[in-house]
Design a protein around this motif. Structure first.
Motif, PDB file in Angstrom:
ATOM      1  N   ALA A  74      57.567  33.431 -21.110  1.00 52.41           N
ATOM      2  CA  ALA A  74      57.929  34.627 -21.875  1.00 52.41           C
ATOM      3  C   ALA A  74      58.685  34.251 -23.152  1.00 52.41           C
ATOM      4  O   ALA A  74      58.423  34.792 -24.231  1.00 52.41           O
ATOM      5  N   GLY A  75      59.625  33.310 -23.018  1.00 49.56           N
ATOM      6  CA  GLY A  75      60.366  32.858 -24.193  1.00 49.56           C
ATOM      7  C   GLY A  75      59.477  32.162 -25.199  1.00 49.56           C
ATOM      8  O   GLY A  75      59.623  32.340 -26.421  1.00 49.56           O
ATOM      9  N   ARG A  76      58.541  31.365 -24.685  1.00 51.51           N
ATOM     10  CA  ARG A  76      57.621  30.665 -25.587  1.00 51.51           C
ATOM     11  C   ARG A  76      56.751  31.657 -26.363  1.00 51.51           C
ATOM     12  O   ARG A  76      56.548  31.520 -27.573  1.00 51.51           O
ATOM     13  N   ILE A  77      56.251  32.677 -25.653  1.00 52.03           N
ATOM     14  CA  ILE A  77      55.409  33.679 -26.322  1.00 52.03           C
ATOM     15  C   ILE A  77      56.209  34.427 -27.384  1.00 52.03           C
ATOM     16  O   ILE A  77      55.740  34.636 -28.516  1.00 52.03           O
ATOM     17  N   ALA A  78      57.446  34.832 -27.010  1.00 49.06           N
ATOM     18  CA  ALA A  78      58.284  35.552 -27.975  1.00 49.06           C
ATOM     19  C   ALA A  78      58.558  34.700 -29.201  1.00 49.06           C
ATOM     20  O   ALA A  78      58.497  35.184 -30.350  1.00 49.06           O
TER      21      ALA A  78
END
Length: 553
Positions: free
Chosen positions: A391-395
């Motif tokens: 999720a952090g990578r996508i954001a």
């Protein structure tokens, strides 16, 4: 005119290269982590073919420092423990009785015989046979009081002494209880940290919360129960004289004695003197070993004070049993065969290799001064951490791409130059995080995402100033130079105030707040560096090569 001295160019590009070099291991996280773990295992237990193969997965000449992943990213265990500070009061009173007894014995002519009476665990009741000597008894015991070495306890002593009829009563003062509570929690905090460090876990979070609570978060550990096994045992080791042995669990041990079960022999109980001869606090080392029969055991060694007491007792009590007690269970009760000088010995029992190793770790780290009551425990699975990372990578990628597209569309070629600096900026952040061994958490990722958005702010200020200068019919070189000069104060003002906020968050915050503050603060430093120096150097190098008559920003 736009100018950059050669040494400045070299220094700027060298800084960027070092940042990329330090950040590179994070692109191969699993491989580098296995390499580091294998090196640590070789230091402890020697090299094996499997470990050598893991070490070879990453070149030794490459940097191997990684950004540590926090509990919310890696998974692990979370505990909130309450320290039972009241346990220490009873231990203090128990340990003080021999000192009081030895001080009153020379005064028998005035006070008569002395006898310890049953009482509340937090008090000592001593009956004297000549009540008319109570004043002398009170004076002698009060002379044993020590001043409290804290700011809140200035002018107070550690014990209160009073007489009731023929009974002398000793208890801890309220000021000493407050000081003792603080010492107990601080000592527990340090011992928990040492125990967890002995196991070799990465970047644990161990913090005091409130008056008597401790927060423990350990990334990468299997479960909360596994963590409790490491830190939950008080591991209070004592060596007590044996009064008797029997099978009655309800037997009256007598005043000054206690009834303790045997660890290995079910149904066997030892009557021991309550006051130990030596305690685990006087241990300086404990290592797993094997006894003469090849069974797992633990070697121990006392400090100078403990060695003297241990040696004196064994010399004076040859032929008597001597109990080794761990957490109110008798591990063994050997008979003293001879004088044992030097202060070293061996603890034998029905241990496995793993149990002897864990016992050595607990003894070496020290005994917890009081029991821990676990109020909250959670196990965070690695799959949840992986979801957080994704999720952090996508954001981050969405924010990153959006900023790159916006800059390219808004400022053309100059926007592309800013994008190159932005990529270097993120690499520098990870390089610095790896260098200082910081822990990256979900709020930390949020800090990086925020930094990506803020990183172009300085470039936007500069480019807008250049646009204004071009409208006044300035030449390209002069417009670029004035754009950087006039935007510098605004850039510094905005970033210095944000950096001060990050410092305050780090100073007064804890856990996730600190993770956010670290990435935000480092991101501000790298953003200012890339905006003022890297982007400007790229523009200067482009201008020197092309020498355009006009420019569009």
């Amino acid at each position: 005119m736009l100018q950059f001295e050669l040494w400045k160019k070299v220094l700027i590009w060298l800084t960027c290269a070092v940042g990329l070099w330090l950040a590179l291991p994070n692109a191969f996280y699993s491989r580098v982590e296995q390499h580091n773990d294998a090196l640590a295992a070789i230091e402890v237990g020697g090299e094996t073919p499997a470990l050598a193969e893991q070490v070879a997965e990453w070149p030794n000449w490459m940097p191997s420092a990684l950004v540590n992943l926090g509990l919310d990213l890696r998974g692990g265990a979370h505990l909130l423990a309450e320290v039972e500070v009241a346990d220490v009061y009873a231990s203090r009173m128990e340990a003080m009785w021999p000192e009081i007894r030895d001080a009153l014995r020379p005064e028998r002519a005035e006070i008569g015989t002395i006898r310890l009476q049953p009482s509340d665990p937090q008090e000592i009741h001593v009956r004297i046979s000549q009540p008319e000597g109570m004043a002398r008894a009170l004076q002698v015991v009060r002379d044993l009081a020590r001043p409290i070495q804290t700011l809140t306890g200035v002018g107070s002593t550690d014990i209160e002494v009073r007489g009731e009829g023929d009974t002398l009563i000793v208890s801890l003062s309220e000021a000493e209880k407050l000081a003792s509570d603080d010492r107990t929690v601080s000592q527990s905090l340090e011992i928990i940290r040492r125990r967890i460090d002995e196991v070799g876990t990465r970047e644990p979070t161990i913090q005091r919360q409130g008056k008597d609570r401790i927060l423990i978060q350990v990334p990468g550990i299997g479960s909360a129960s596994e963590l409790k096994e490491i830190i939950g045992t008080t591991a209070q080791l004592t060596f007590n004289p044996v009064v008797g042995r029997g099978s009655d669990a309800n037997a009256n041990p007598g005043v000054g004695n206690k009834l303790v079960p045997a660890l290995e022999d079910e149904g066997v109980y030892y009557t021991l003197e309550s006051a130990p001869v030596v305690t685990g606090e006087e241990l300086v080392d404990a290592q797993p070993a094997f006894d003469q029969n090849g069974r797992p055991a633990v070697n121990f060694r006392f400090n100078t004070s403990g060695a003297r007491k241990f040696g004196d007792y064994t010399a004076e009590n040859i032929g008597s049993p001597f109990a080794i007690v761990l957490d109110d269970e008798v591990i063994s009760a050997p008979v003293i065969q001879s004088h044992i000088p030097g202060g070293s010995g061996i603890i034998t029992g029905n241990f496995t290799v793993e149990e002897s190793t864990n016992l050595a770790v607990l003894l070496r780290a020290g005994a917890l001064p009081a029991r821990l009551e676990f109020l909250e425990e959670r196990t965070i699975g690695p799959e949840l951490g992986q979801d957080s990372i994704e999720a952090g990578r996508i954001a981050t990628m969405v924010a990153f791409v959006a900023v790159l597209v916006f800059m390219a569309l808004s400022y053309g070629l100059f926007g592309i130059f800013a994008n190159i600096a932005l990529i270097l900026n993120v690499a520098l952040i990870f390089g610095l995080l790896s260098l200082i061994g910081a822990t990256l958490t979900l709020p930390g990722i949020a800090g990086i995402v925020l930094t990506v958005g803020m990183a172009v702010d300085a470039n936007v200020l500069v480019f807008e100033r250049i646009r204004e200068e071009l409208k006044t019919s300035r030449g390209p070189a002069r417009a670029i130079e004035l754009g950087y000069e006039k935007a510098l104060s605004a850039i510094l003002d905005a970033n210095i105030t944000t950096f001060i906020t990050a410092v305050i968050l780090f100073a007064i915050g804890s856990g996730p707040v600190r993770g956010f503050a670290i990435t935000l603060g480092l991101g501000i430093l790298t953003s200012v560096f890339t905006a003022i120096y890297v982007t400007r150097l790229i523009i200067v190098m482009w201008y020197d090569r092309r020498r355009p008559k006009t420019i569009e920003v």
